[in-house]
Design a protein around this motif. Sequence first.
Motif, PDB file in Angstrom:
ATOM      1  N   ARG A   1      -0.894   6.583   2.974  1.00  0.00           N
ATOM      2  CA  ARG A   1      -1.783   5.490   3.344  1.00  0.00           C
ATOM      3  C   ARG A   1      -1.050   4.517   4.278  1.00  0.00           C
ATOM      4  NH1 ARG A   1      -3.593   1.750  -1.705  1.00  0.00           N
ATOM      5  NH2 ARG A   1      -4.515   3.631  -2.574  1.00  0.00           N
TER       6      ARG A   1
ATOM      7  N   VAL B   1      -7.719   3.722   9.077  1.00  0.00           N
ATOM      8  CA  VAL B   1      -7.197   4.351   7.856  1.00  0.00           C
ATOM      9  C   VAL B   1      -7.519   5.853   7.856  1.00  0.00           C
ATOM     10  CG1 VAL B   1      -7.358   4.416   5.324  1.00  0.00           C
ATOM     11  CG2 VAL B   1      -7.242   2.217   6.504  1.00  0.00           C
TER      12      VAL B   1
ATOM     13  N   ALA C   1      -5.080  -1.878   3.065  1.00  0.00           N
ATOM     14  CA  ALA C   1      -5.741  -0.639   3.511  1.00  0.00           C
ATOM     15  C   ALA C   1      -7.214  -0.645   3.105  1.00  0.00           C
ATOM     16  CB  ALA C   1      -5.023   0.579   2.938  1.00  0.00           C
TER      17      ALA C   1
ATOM     18  N   ASN D   1     -11.078  -1.028  10.548  1.00  0.00           N
ATOM     19  CA  ASN D   1     -10.074  -0.585   9.581  1.00  0.00           C
ATOM     20  C   ASN D   1     -10.421   0.785   9.002  1.00  0.00           C
ATOM     21  OD1 ASN D   1      -7.649  -0.901   8.029  1.00  0.00           O
ATOM     22  ND2 ASN D   1      -8.971  -1.188   6.251  1.00  0.00           N
TER      23      ASN D   1
ATOM     24  N   ASN E   1       0.286   0.991   5.552  1.00  0.00           N
ATOM     25  CA  ASN E   1       0.494  -0.328   4.944  1.00  0.00           C
ATOM     26  C   ASN E   1       0.569  -1.389   6.045  1.00  0.00           C
ATOM     27  OD1 ASN E   1       3.046  -0.106   6.056  1.00  0.00           O
ATOM     28  ND2 ASN E   1       4.168  -0.404   4.147  1.00  0.00           N
TER      29      ASN E   1
ATOM     30  N   TYR F   1      -5.941  -0.347  -5.160  1.00  0.00           N
ATOM     31  CA  TYR F   1      -5.986  -1.023  -3.858  1.00  0.00           C
ATOM     32  C   TYR F   1      -5.853  -2.525  -4.048  1.00  0.00           C
ATOM     33  CZ  TYR F   1      -7.546   3.070  -1.226  1.00  0.00           C
ATOM     34  OH  TYR F   1      -7.602   4.284  -0.619  1.00  0.00           O
TER      35      TYR F   1
ATOM     36  N   ASP G   1       0.821  -1.224   0.000  1.00  0.00           N
ATOM     37  CA  ASP G   1       0.000   0.000   0.000  1.00  0.00           C
ATOM     38  C   ASP G   1       0.851   1.270   0.000  1.00  0.00           C
ATOM     39  OD1 ASP G   1      -2.948  -0.350   0.055  1.00  0.00           O
ATOM     40  OD2 ASP G   1      -2.490  -1.712   1.701  1.00  0.00           O
TER      41      ASP G   1
END
Length: 391
Positions: free
Chosen positions: A302, A292, A281, A288, A304, A374, A260
Amino acid sequence: MRTTTSRITRRAMLAAAAALAAGGAWAQGDTVKIGVILPMTGPSASTGKQIDAAIKLWVAQNGNKAGGKKVEVIVKDDAGVADTTRRLAQELVVNEKVVALAGFGLTPLALATAPIATQSKTPMVIMAAATSSITEASPYVVRTSFTLPQATLGLADWAAKNKIRKVVSLVTDYGPGNDAEKYFAERFTLDGGTVIEKLRTPLRGADFAPVLQKVRDAQPDALFVFLPSGQGAAFMKQFAERGLDKSGIKLIATGDVTDDDQLADIGDVALGVVTSHHYSAAHNSLANKKFVEAFQAANKFRPNFMAVAGYDGMRLIYMGLANSKGAGGDALLAGMKGQVFESPRGPVLIDAQTREIVQDIYTRKVERVNGQLYNVEFDTQKAVKDPAKVK
Ligand code: DHB
Protein backbone atom coordinates in the motif's frame (compact mmCIF):
# COMPACT_ATOMS: atom_id res chain seq x y z
CA MET A 1 52.39 28.66 9.53
CA ARG A 2 49.92 26.42 7.69
CA THR A 3 50.57 22.74 7.47
CA THR A 4 50.77 20.99 4.11
CA THR A 5 47.69 18.99 4.94
CA SER A 6 45.54 22.02 5.52
CA ARG A 7 46.80 23.60 2.27
CA ILE A 8 45.88 20.47 0.36
CA THR A 9 42.53 20.27 2.08
CA ARG A 10 41.91 23.91 1.26
CA ARG A 11 42.89 23.41 -2.38
CA ALA A 12 40.66 20.35 -2.61
CA MET A 13 37.80 22.32 -1.08
CA LEU A 14 38.26 25.18 -3.52
CA ALA A 15 38.33 22.74 -6.43
CA ALA A 16 35.16 21.09 -5.15
CA ALA A 17 33.46 24.48 -4.79
CA ALA A 18 34.49 25.46 -8.33
CA ALA A 19 33.20 22.15 -9.67
CA LEU A 20 29.90 22.67 -7.86
CA ALA A 21 29.56 26.22 -9.18
CA ALA A 22 30.16 24.86 -12.68
CA GLY A 23 27.53 22.21 -12.04
CA GLY A 24 24.98 24.40 -13.80
CA ALA A 25 26.05 22.85 -17.09
CA TRP A 26 22.66 21.07 -17.06
CA ALA A 27 20.20 21.29 -19.82
CA GLN A 28 22.68 21.79 -22.63
CA GLY A 29 21.51 18.73 -24.52
CA ASP A 30 18.19 17.00 -25.10
CA THR A 31 18.23 15.12 -21.79
CA VAL A 32 17.80 16.35 -18.24
CA LYS A 33 18.76 14.15 -15.31
CA ILE A 34 17.07 14.02 -11.91
CA GLY A 35 19.28 12.74 -9.08
CA VAL A 36 17.26 10.93 -6.41
CA ILE A 37 19.02 9.97 -3.16
CA LEU A 38 17.13 7.58 -0.87
CA PRO A 39 17.75 5.14 1.97
CA MET A 40 17.14 1.94 -0.04
CA THR A 41 18.92 -0.12 2.65
CA GLY A 42 19.35 0.30 6.41
CA PRO A 43 16.77 1.19 9.08
CA SER A 44 14.86 3.64 6.86
CA ALA A 45 14.68 1.32 3.81
CA SER A 46 10.86 1.40 3.80
CA THR A 47 11.05 5.14 3.04
CA GLY A 48 13.28 4.43 0.04
CA LYS A 49 11.09 1.57 -1.14
CA GLN A 50 7.92 3.71 -0.99
CA ILE A 51 9.37 6.79 -2.70
CA ASP A 52 11.18 4.79 -5.39
CA ALA A 53 7.94 2.94 -6.24
CA ALA A 54 6.04 6.24 -6.44
CA ILE A 55 8.66 7.83 -8.73
CA LYS A 56 8.48 4.82 -11.05
CA LEU A 57 4.67 5.06 -11.06
CA TRP A 58 4.84 8.77 -11.94
CA VAL A 59 7.18 8.10 -14.88
CA ALA A 60 5.09 5.10 -16.06
CA GLN A 61 1.95 7.28 -16.07
CA ASN A 62 3.45 10.52 -17.38
CA GLY A 63 6.25 9.43 -19.67
CA ASN A 64 9.90 10.42 -19.68
CA LYS A 65 9.55 13.89 -21.22
CA ALA A 66 9.16 17.25 -19.51
CA GLY A 67 9.76 20.81 -20.71
CA GLY A 68 10.66 19.47 -24.16
CA LYS A 69 13.52 17.33 -22.79
CA LYS A 70 13.97 13.64 -22.20
CA VAL A 71 14.03 12.96 -18.46
CA GLU A 72 16.40 10.44 -16.92
CA VAL A 73 15.97 9.54 -13.26
CA ILE A 74 19.07 8.30 -11.40
CA VAL A 75 18.38 6.66 -8.01
CA LYS A 76 21.23 6.31 -5.47
CA ASP A 77 21.17 4.53 -2.10
CA ASP A 78 22.64 6.45 0.86
CA ALA A 79 21.60 3.80 3.45
CA GLY A 80 20.49 6.71 5.64
CA VAL A 81 24.08 7.92 6.27
CA ALA A 82 24.53 11.69 5.93
CA ASP A 83 28.16 11.61 4.71
CA THR A 84 27.09 9.26 1.93
CA THR A 85 24.14 11.49 0.98
CA ARG A 86 26.44 14.50 0.68
CA ARG A 87 29.03 12.61 -1.39
CA LEU A 88 26.35 11.20 -3.73
CA ALA A 89 24.80 14.66 -4.16
CA GLN A 90 28.19 16.12 -5.04
CA GLU A 91 28.79 13.37 -7.63
CA LEU A 92 25.33 13.77 -9.11
CA VAL A 93 25.81 17.54 -9.49
CA VAL A 94 29.42 17.53 -10.72
CA ASN A 95 29.55 14.35 -12.84
CA GLU A 96 25.95 13.76 -13.91
CA LYS A 97 25.03 17.45 -14.07
CA VAL A 98 21.58 16.74 -12.64
CA VAL A 99 18.96 19.43 -13.04
CA ALA A 100 17.42 18.62 -9.64
CA LEU A 101 18.23 16.64 -6.52
CA ALA A 102 15.37 14.80 -4.79
CA GLY A 103 14.54 12.27 -2.07
CA PHE A 104 16.12 12.77 1.41
CA GLY A 105 14.70 10.16 3.76
CA LEU A 106 15.74 11.75 7.05
CA THR A 107 16.39 15.28 8.30
CA PRO A 108 20.19 14.92 8.80
CA LEU A 109 20.53 13.71 5.19
CA ALA A 110 18.68 16.76 3.87
CA LEU A 111 20.64 19.18 6.06
CA ALA A 112 23.97 17.65 4.96
CA THR A 113 23.07 18.23 1.29
CA ALA A 114 21.56 21.72 1.45
CA PRO A 115 24.94 23.57 1.04
CA ILE A 116 25.56 21.64 -2.20
CA ALA A 117 22.18 22.79 -3.55
CA THR A 118 23.07 26.39 -2.67
CA GLN A 119 26.58 26.35 -4.15
CA SER A 120 25.49 24.69 -7.40
CA LYS A 121 22.08 26.46 -7.62
CA THR A 122 20.39 23.08 -7.94
CA PRO A 123 16.75 22.80 -6.80
CA MET A 124 16.47 20.16 -4.08
CA VAL A 125 13.08 18.52 -3.54
CA ILE A 126 12.47 17.13 -0.04
CA MET A 127 10.19 14.10 -0.41
CA ALA A 128 10.44 12.69 3.15
CA ALA A 129 12.30 14.73 5.78
CA ALA A 130 10.01 16.89 7.91
CA THR A 131 11.92 19.15 10.32
CA SER A 132 10.61 22.67 9.82
CA SER A 133 14.05 24.31 9.47
CA ILE A 134 15.12 22.31 6.37
CA THR A 135 13.62 24.81 3.91
CA GLU A 136 15.66 27.55 5.61
CA ALA A 137 18.93 25.65 5.09
CA SER A 138 19.05 26.62 1.39
CA PRO A 139 17.00 28.89 -0.91
CA TYR A 140 17.00 25.96 -3.38
CA VAL A 141 15.10 23.59 -1.06
CA VAL A 142 11.44 22.92 -1.95
CA ARG A 143 9.33 20.50 0.09
CA THR A 144 6.54 18.07 -0.89
CA SER A 145 6.46 16.08 2.37
CA PHE A 146 5.21 17.96 5.45
CA THR A 147 6.49 19.52 8.66
CA LEU A 148 5.97 18.17 12.16
CA PRO A 149 4.58 21.49 13.48
CA GLN A 150 2.06 21.35 10.60
CA ALA A 151 0.97 17.81 11.49
CA THR A 152 0.91 18.29 15.26
CA LEU A 153 -1.19 21.34 16.19
CA GLY A 154 -4.52 19.83 15.15
CA LEU A 155 -3.91 16.80 17.34
CA ALA A 156 -3.24 18.99 20.40
CA ASP A 157 -6.56 20.73 19.76
CA TRP A 158 -8.36 17.41 19.33
CA ALA A 159 -6.90 16.11 22.61
CA ALA A 160 -7.94 19.21 24.57
CA LYS A 161 -11.48 18.96 23.18
CA ASN A 162 -11.72 15.29 24.11
CA LYS A 163 -11.26 15.42 27.88
CA ILE A 164 -7.50 14.84 27.78
CA ARG A 165 -5.86 17.08 30.39
CA LYS A 166 -2.50 15.46 31.24
CA VAL A 167 -0.19 14.20 28.52
CA VAL A 168 3.23 12.55 28.42
CA SER A 169 5.05 13.09 25.12
CA LEU A 170 7.47 10.61 23.57
CA VAL A 171 9.52 11.57 20.50
CA THR A 172 12.64 10.45 18.66
CA ASP A 173 15.55 12.62 19.76
CA TYR A 174 16.37 14.62 16.62
CA GLY A 175 14.96 17.44 14.45
CA PRO A 176 11.41 16.27 13.72
CA GLY A 177 11.00 14.92 17.26
CA ASN A 178 12.10 18.26 18.73
CA ASP A 179 9.54 20.03 16.52
CA ALA A 180 6.73 17.61 17.43
CA GLU A 181 7.46 17.86 21.18
CA LYS A 182 7.68 21.65 21.16
CA TYR A 183 4.65 22.40 19.00
CA PHE A 184 2.43 19.83 20.69
CA ALA A 185 3.29 21.16 24.16
CA GLU A 186 2.89 24.84 23.21
CA ARG A 187 -0.52 24.32 21.64
CA PHE A 188 -1.81 21.88 24.24
CA THR A 189 -0.81 24.32 27.00
CA LEU A 190 -2.64 27.16 25.22
CA ASP A 191 -5.65 24.83 25.04
CA GLY A 192 -5.54 24.43 28.84
CA GLY A 193 -3.77 21.06 29.04
CA THR A 194 -0.45 20.08 30.63
CA VAL A 195 2.45 18.03 29.30
CA ILE A 196 3.63 16.43 32.54
CA GLU A 197 6.70 14.65 31.14
CA LYS A 198 8.72 14.81 27.93
CA LEU A 199 10.45 11.56 26.97
CA ARG A 200 12.84 10.83 24.10
CA THR A 201 14.31 7.75 22.43
CA PRO A 202 17.39 7.64 20.15
CA LEU A 203 17.05 7.55 16.33
CA ARG A 204 19.09 4.34 16.08
CA GLY A 205 18.40 1.23 18.12
CA ALA A 206 15.51 2.61 20.15
CA ASP A 207 14.35 0.42 23.05
CA PHE A 208 10.90 1.51 24.13
CA ALA A 209 10.70 -0.58 27.34
CA PRO A 210 12.27 2.01 29.74
CA VAL A 211 10.21 4.93 28.44
CA LEU A 212 7.01 2.90 28.46
CA GLN A 213 7.61 2.10 32.13
CA LYS A 214 7.93 5.85 32.79
CA VAL A 215 4.66 6.44 30.95
CA ARG A 216 2.91 3.84 33.09
CA ASP A 217 4.29 5.41 36.28
CA ALA A 218 3.22 8.93 35.25
CA GLN A 219 -0.40 7.81 34.58
CA PRO A 220 -1.28 10.55 32.06
CA ASP A 221 -4.68 10.71 30.31
CA ALA A 222 -2.83 10.25 27.02
CA LEU A 223 0.57 9.49 25.53
CA PHE A 224 1.51 11.63 22.50
CA VAL A 225 4.07 9.99 20.18
CA PHE A 226 6.20 10.93 17.17
CA LEU A 227 8.53 8.31 15.70
CA PRO A 228 9.92 8.31 12.15
CA SER A 229 8.39 6.04 9.53
CA GLY A 230 9.45 2.42 10.08
CA GLN A 231 9.47 2.44 13.91
CA GLY A 232 5.71 2.31 14.52
CA ALA A 233 5.34 -1.49 14.50
CA ALA A 234 8.16 -2.09 17.02
CA PHE A 235 6.77 0.60 19.30
CA MET A 236 3.18 -0.65 19.15
CA LYS A 237 4.32 -4.22 19.84
CA GLN A 238 6.02 -3.13 23.07
CA PHE A 239 3.10 -0.86 23.96
CA ALA A 240 0.82 -3.91 23.83
CA GLU A 241 3.30 -6.33 25.46
CA ARG A 242 3.53 -4.04 28.50
CA GLY A 243 -0.27 -3.88 28.71
CA LEU A 244 -0.41 -0.15 28.06
CA ASP A 245 -3.24 -0.66 25.57
CA LYS A 246 -5.38 -1.80 28.52
CA SER A 247 -4.11 0.74 31.06
CA GLY A 248 -6.59 3.52 30.31
CA ILE A 249 -3.80 5.71 28.88
CA LYS A 250 -4.98 6.84 25.46
CA LEU A 251 -2.46 6.69 22.63
CA ILE A 252 -2.37 9.67 20.25
CA ALA A 253 0.32 10.24 17.61
CA THR A 254 1.36 11.81 14.38
CA GLY A 255 0.49 9.59 11.41
CA ASP A 256 4.11 8.43 11.15
CA VAL A 257 3.32 5.91 13.92
CA THR A 258 0.23 4.31 12.32
CA ASP A 259 2.03 4.37 8.96
CA ASP A 260 0.10 2.74 6.08
CA ASP A 261 3.31 0.82 5.30
CA GLN A 262 3.16 -0.96 8.68
CA LEU A 263 -0.48 -0.87 9.77
CA ALA A 264 -1.19 -4.47 8.78
CA ASP A 265 1.88 -5.64 10.78
CA ILE A 266 0.85 -3.56 13.80
CA GLY A 267 -2.52 -5.30 13.90
CA ASP A 268 -5.53 -4.81 16.15
CA VAL A 269 -3.64 -3.01 18.93
CA ALA A 270 -3.81 0.02 16.60
CA LEU A 271 -7.63 0.05 16.53
CA GLY A 272 -8.96 3.36 17.86
CA VAL A 273 -5.61 5.17 17.88
CA VAL A 274 -6.18 8.82 16.93
CA THR A 275 -3.53 10.54 14.82
CA SER A 276 -3.14 13.62 12.66
CA HIS A 277 -1.35 13.70 9.32
CA HIS A 278 -1.52 14.88 5.73
CA TYR A 279 -2.08 11.53 4.01
CA SER A 280 -4.00 8.31 4.48
CA ALA A 281 -4.31 5.60 1.84
CA ALA A 282 -8.01 5.70 2.78
CA HIS A 283 -8.35 9.40 1.80
CA ASN A 284 -11.72 9.66 0.12
CA SER A 285 -11.19 11.30 -3.27
CA LEU A 286 -11.21 10.15 -6.87
CA ALA A 287 -7.58 11.25 -7.32
CA ASN A 288 -6.53 9.10 -4.36
CA LYS A 289 -8.56 6.07 -5.42
CA LYS A 290 -6.82 6.16 -8.81
CA PHE A 291 -3.40 6.63 -7.18
CA VAL A 292 -3.85 3.78 -4.68
CA GLU A 293 -5.22 1.42 -7.35
CA ALA A 294 -2.37 2.10 -9.76
CA PHE A 295 0.25 1.93 -6.99
CA GLN A 296 -1.07 -1.40 -5.70
CA ALA A 297 -1.32 -2.82 -9.21
CA ALA A 298 2.40 -2.05 -9.68
CA ASN A 299 3.58 -3.04 -6.17
CA LYS A 300 2.68 -5.59 -3.55
CA PHE A 301 2.19 -2.97 -0.86
CA ARG A 302 0.00 0.00 0.00
CA PRO A 303 1.30 3.55 -0.63
CA ASN A 304 2.06 5.58 2.49
CA PHE A 305 2.75 9.29 3.07
CA MET A 306 6.30 8.88 1.74
CA ALA A 307 4.97 7.53 -1.57
CA VAL A 308 2.55 10.41 -2.03
CA ALA A 309 5.32 12.96 -1.42
CA GLY A 310 7.57 11.19 -3.95
CA TYR A 311 4.78 11.19 -6.52
CA ASP A 312 4.00 14.88 -5.92
CA GLY A 313 7.72 15.71 -5.95
CA MET A 314 7.97 14.27 -9.45
CA ARG A 315 4.95 16.31 -10.50
CA LEU A 316 6.63 19.40 -9.07
CA ILE A 317 9.82 18.75 -11.06
CA TYR A 318 7.93 17.95 -14.29
CA MET A 319 5.73 21.05 -13.98
CA GLY A 320 8.79 23.13 -13.06
CA LEU A 321 10.61 21.89 -16.16
CA ALA A 322 7.56 22.66 -18.30
CA ASN A 323 7.59 26.22 -16.91
CA SER A 324 11.36 26.64 -17.40
CA LYS A 325 11.25 25.03 -20.87
CA GLY A 326 13.72 22.42 -19.73
CA ALA A 327 16.21 24.81 -18.08
CA GLY A 328 17.59 24.14 -14.60
CA GLY A 329 18.94 26.40 -11.85
CA ASP A 330 17.00 29.53 -10.93
CA ALA A 331 14.58 29.11 -13.85
CA LEU A 332 13.57 25.63 -12.64
CA LEU A 333 13.30 26.86 -9.04
CA ALA A 334 11.02 29.71 -10.18
CA GLY A 335 8.96 27.19 -12.16
CA MET A 336 8.39 25.12 -9.04
CA LYS A 337 7.29 27.96 -6.75
CA GLY A 338 3.61 28.75 -6.40
CA GLN A 339 2.32 25.56 -7.97
CA VAL A 340 -1.23 24.58 -7.05
CA PHE A 341 -2.50 21.08 -7.78
CA GLU A 342 -4.65 18.25 -6.54
CA SER A 343 -2.53 15.59 -4.88
CA PRO A 344 -3.84 12.16 -3.86
CA ARG A 345 -3.70 13.66 -0.32
CA GLY A 346 -6.00 16.59 -1.27
CA PRO A 347 -5.44 20.14 -2.58
CA VAL A 348 -1.87 21.47 -2.16
CA LEU A 349 0.10 24.65 -2.85
CA ILE A 350 3.86 25.21 -2.93
CA ASP A 351 4.20 28.51 -1.04
CA ALA A 352 6.38 30.72 -3.26
CA GLN A 353 7.79 32.60 -0.24
CA THR A 354 8.72 29.71 2.04
CA ARG A 355 8.97 26.87 -0.57
CA GLU A 356 6.88 24.79 1.86
CA ILE A 357 3.88 22.70 0.99
CA VAL A 358 0.55 24.12 2.22
CA GLN A 359 -1.91 21.26 2.69
CA ASP A 360 -4.95 19.94 4.53
CA ILE A 361 -4.23 18.10 7.79
CA TYR A 362 -6.63 15.37 8.82
CA THR A 363 -7.53 13.93 12.20
CA ARG A 364 -7.94 10.19 11.78
CA LYS A 365 -8.80 7.07 13.74
CA VAL A 366 -7.59 3.54 12.99
CA GLU A 367 -10.58 1.41 11.94
CA ARG A 368 -11.15 -1.84 10.15
CA VAL A 369 -12.47 -1.26 6.63
CA ASN A 370 -13.29 -4.29 4.44
CA GLY A 371 -11.15 -6.47 6.70
CA GLN A 372 -8.07 -4.21 6.67
CA LEU A 373 -6.84 -1.53 9.06
CA TYR A 374 -6.85 2.06 7.80
CA ASN A 375 -6.41 5.57 9.16
CA VAL A 376 -9.96 6.83 8.58
CA GLU A 377 -10.11 10.63 8.37
CA PHE A 378 -12.89 12.25 10.42
CA ASP A 379 -11.90 15.93 10.58
CA THR A 380 -9.99 18.32 8.28
CA GLN A 381 -8.01 21.50 8.88
CA LYS A 382 -7.89 23.25 5.53
CA ALA A 383 -4.76 24.67 3.87
CA VAL A 384 -2.38 24.48 6.85
CA LYS A 385 0.89 26.40 6.45
CA ASP A 386 3.96 25.36 8.43
CA PRO A 387 3.15 27.06 11.76
CA ALA A 388 6.85 27.55 12.48
CA LYS A 389 6.95 30.07 9.59
CA VAL A 390 3.70 31.89 10.40
CA LYS A 391 4.77 34.71 12.70
C1 DHB B 1 11.51 12.31 9.26
C2 DHB B 1 11.59 10.98 8.90
C3 DHB B 1 10.45 10.21 8.90
O1 DHB B 1 10.51 8.91 8.55
C4 DHB B 1 9.22 10.74 9.29
O2 DHB B 1 8.15 9.94 9.30
C5 DHB B 1 9.15 12.06 9.65
C6 DHB B 1 10.30 12.86 9.64
C7 DHB B 1 12.74 13.16 9.27
O3 DHB B 1 13.84 12.62 9.47
O4 DHB B 1 12.64 14.36 9.06
